[in-house]
Every structure is written in C-alpha cells, then in structure tokens.
Design an enzyme around this catalytic site. Structure first.
Site, short mmCIF file in Angstrom:
data_model
loop_
_atom_site.label_atom_id
_atom_site.label_comp_id
_atom_site.label_asym_id
_atom_site.label_seq_id
_atom_site.Cartn_x
_atom_site.Cartn_y
_atom_site.Cartn_z
N ARG A 115 0.86 -1.17 0.00
CA ARG A 115 0.00 0.00 0.00
C ARG A 115 0.90 1.23 0.00
O ARG A 115 2.03 1.19 0.52
CB ARG A 115 -0.89 0.03 1.24
CG ARG A 115 -1.82 -1.18 1.38
CD ARG A 115 -2.60 -1.08 2.68
NE ARG A 115 -3.58 -2.17 2.81
CZ ARG A 115 -3.33 -3.32 3.44
NH1 ARG A 115 -2.14 -3.55 3.99
NH2 ARG A 115 -4.26 -4.26 3.50
N LYS A 149 -2.57 -2.86 7.86
CA LYS A 149 -3.79 -2.44 8.54
C LYS A 149 -4.02 -3.29 9.79
O LYS A 149 -3.77 -4.50 9.79
CB LYS A 149 -5.00 -2.58 7.61
CG LYS A 149 -5.02 -1.53 6.50
CD LYS A 149 -6.30 -1.63 5.70
CE LYS A 149 -6.39 -0.53 4.66
NZ LYS A 149 -7.64 -0.61 3.87
N HIS A 206 -2.40 3.14 -6.39
CA HIS A 206 -3.11 1.97 -5.86
C HIS A 206 -3.27 0.90 -6.94
O HIS A 206 -3.25 -0.30 -6.64
CB HIS A 206 -4.48 2.39 -5.33
CG HIS A 206 -5.28 1.26 -4.77
ND1 HIS A 206 -4.88 0.53 -3.68
CD2 HIS A 206 -6.47 0.71 -5.17
CE1 HIS A 206 -5.78 -0.42 -3.43
NE2 HIS A 206 -6.75 -0.32 -4.31
N ARG A 218 -0.45 -1.65 -7.00
CA ARG A 218 -0.60 -2.76 -6.04
C ARG A 218 -1.59 -3.79 -6.57
O ARG A 218 -1.36 -5.00 -6.48
CB ARG A 218 -1.07 -2.20 -4.70
CG ARG A 218 -1.55 -3.23 -3.68
CD ARG A 218 -1.83 -2.52 -2.37
NE ARG A 218 -2.80 -3.20 -1.52
CZ ARG A 218 -2.52 -4.13 -0.62
NH1 ARG A 218 -1.26 -4.53 -0.46
NH2 ARG A 218 -3.47 -4.67 0.13
N HIS A 251 -4.20 -9.12 3.41
CA HIS A 251 -5.65 -9.13 3.59
C HIS A 251 -6.03 -10.09 4.72
O HIS A 251 -5.49 -11.19 4.82
CB HIS A 251 -6.34 -9.59 2.31
CG HIS A 251 -6.35 -8.53 1.24
ND1 HIS A 251 -6.52 -8.82 -0.09
CD2 HIS A 251 -6.20 -7.18 1.31
CE1 HIS A 251 -6.48 -7.70 -0.79
NE2 HIS A 251 -6.30 -6.69 0.04
N TYR A 253 -10.44 -8.06 -4.75
CA TYR A 253 -9.35 -7.17 -5.13
C TYR A 253 -8.71 -7.58 -6.45
O TYR A 253 -8.29 -6.76 -7.25
CB TYR A 253 -8.29 -7.21 -4.02
CG TYR A 253 -7.30 -6.09 -4.04
CD1 TYR A 253 -6.08 -6.23 -4.65
CD2 TYR A 253 -7.60 -4.88 -3.41
CE1 TYR A 253 -5.15 -5.19 -4.65
CE2 TYR A 253 -6.69 -3.84 -3.40
CZ TYR A 253 -5.47 -4.00 -4.02
OH TYR A 253 -4.56 -2.98 -4.02
#
Length: 305
Positions: free
Chosen positions: A159, A182, A250, A253, A276, A285
């Site tokens: 990211r 994240k 983005h 990625r 993820h 995705y």
C-alpha cells in the site's frame, strides 16, 4: 446538536477502535464523521437531546428515516452502506457496554451496490509507467525517489502508506521486508531485484541523512514524502503515456496481485502478500471470477487432472 453523553460515547467507541483494532487516523476520522452525522440526524428527528437512554430507543422507523434522509442528500448506495456499517459498529459496542437491545439498528439492511474494482495495468503499461516516472523531475534524486516508491508498490504489492512508512533502518534493503499493515498486522514480503536496485539508486542520490529510524522517502525539504506527491507525479506520467485515469499508485498494487494470479499464483499466498485478513477481500481485489478459479482447480488438484 449532539448531547455530551452521546459525544462521550462516540469518542469512547473511536478510542476502542484504535486500541483494539488498530484503526488508522484516516479511518477513525471517517468513522467519527459518519456516526456524528447519524447522531445529529436522530437528535433533530426526535426533537430532543439524545442521551444514552434515548439512543437505546432508536427503532426501525428511525433507521428508515435516517437512510431516506441520507439518500436524499445525494449520497450513493456505496457511501450509505459504509455509513450504516459504522453506525452498526458503534451500536454494537454501545449496546454491549450499556446493556440494551440494539436489534433495530443492527438489523437495518444496507442498500445493494455493485463493487467497483480497481483496474490493473497490463504488464508492459506498468513497466512503462515506472520508466516514465524517472523523467518527471529535473532533480535526479527526486526522480529516483518517485521511481523507487512506485516500483515497491508494483514489485512488492505494498500500500502507498506502507511504502511511505518505511524507515531508513531497512537499508541496505535485503530480499524481504517486514511490513506492518492495517490493524497492526505484520507480514513478510519478498523484494525483487529491480525494487532493491531502484531503492539503492535513490539512496545514493538522496541529499538528506538516511539513518536510524528516520523516514526512508523524503519530500524536497527533507520531511516525510506525502501520498499526494506520489499521486501527482503518477498522474503526470500516465498523461504522458496516454494511460487512463485508473492508472494510479493503488492500481500498481492491484496490478501486482492480478499479474501474480494470472501467472498461476496461489490465491492464499497472494492474500498473505497483500496483507488481507480474509480471502474474500483478495478475491474481490484481484477480480477473480469463477472460470479462473475453476481453471486453477483443474490444473492443480490431484483429482482434477
């Protein structure tokens, strides 16, 4: 006007999201706006300050009124679904803390919407974009910096926040990086040779001190490089190449994941590389369709060949 009790509850929930789930500042800001907007509507709708007891009485008709009002404000289905998700999370936390039944809120149905997937670039377009980034600045170290950042996005599936969050103690960059993504989740990602070389070139040219845990990628004045700066230089490069507006940092990625999948990469391995939490996120995705999954199944399952 939100009552002090409701505002305190909102802040308590936001603090819990940060402490327990590691939500980012941007995420917390969005959550706060969404739930504060809901609380302000309920206050006006019921024409009274909404303390905890009043919030516990929010019913199905209140939820329908809020959703209708929000749609009337020209808010799309996707945005309303996001707002409703935040409100439900807040009520789940509040009801557990205060001991009331939040079924009326938690049972509210989100509007259906078609998930928009980022478009991957073709492999040659991705490479052309990276090459063209080297021509966007007359300052050699800045050009090398921009190229190094985007090479990491495409070469490692990072990211943009993860790439810009790297510190100088990763130098000299080795074969792998330990990335905190994240929710504070750590993962190990391989670093391909072109990415290592791009970073090394930037480091050789950078006029700023790159040592210890100082930021690896610097702005012109030496501060932390902003995501907006990377977005702007990518926009200039794609305009030069005639690429669509979807060719964003983005998308690099996303291209990383899609190209790995198209080359026969394992979906769960790609899930780990992307960081993820669930496989379903990776499937969305990478725009996996049933035909592609069945092809992988037939080619790899011992009983399917």
């Amino acid at each position: 006007m939100i009552s002090p009790a409701a505002r305190d509850a909102l802040q308590g929930w936001l603090d819990a999201q940060k402490a327990l789930k590691g939500a980012s500042d941007n995420t917390l800001e969005a959550y706060g706006r969404d739930v504060a907007g809901f609380l302000a509507f309920i206050t006006q709708h019921n024409a009274e300050a909404q303390g905890i007891a009043a919030l516990a009485r929010v019913g199905v008709s209140d939820m329908r009124a809020w959703m209708a009002f929000t749609r009337g404000e020209d808010v799309g289905a996707r945005s309303l679904a996001r707002k409703l998700s935040a409100v439900k999370s807040f009520y789940r936390w509040l009801s557990e803390r205060e001991g009331f039944d939040a079924t009326a809120v938690l049972s509210a149905r989100a509007p259906k919407f078609q998930r928009k997937l980022p478009r991957p670039l073709a492999p040659d377009a991705a490479q052309n974009l990276i090459d063209t980034l080297d021509m966007q600045s007359e300052t050699p170290w800045v050009a090398a910096r921009d190229q190094a950042v985007v090479t990491l996005l495409y070469g490692c599936g990072l990211r943009i926040s993860e790439a810009l969050g790297l510190t100088a103690d990763v130098l000299p960059m080795g074969d792998v990086l330990r990335i905190t993504g994240k929710g504070g989740k750590e993962r190990i990602v391989p670093v391909i040779a072109p990415a290592r070389q791009a970073v090394a070139r930037y480091v050789d040219l950078c006029p700023h001190d790159l040592s210890g845990n100082s930021p690896l990628f610097r702005g012109v004045r030496g501060g932390v490089l902003s995501p907006r700066a990377v977005q702007k230089v990518t926009q200039a490069a794609r305009a030069q190449l005639g690429l669509p507006a979807s060719a964003t940092p983005h998308a690099m990625r996303h291209s990383f994941a899609t190209h790995l999948l198209n080359a026969g990469g394992d979906l769960r391995a790609i899930q780990e590389l992307l960081g993820h939490a669930s496989l379903s996120t990776t499937q969305a995705y990478t725009a996996v369709d049933t035909a592609r999954l069945m092809e992988i199944y037939r080619n790899t399952h011992p009983k399917g060949r």
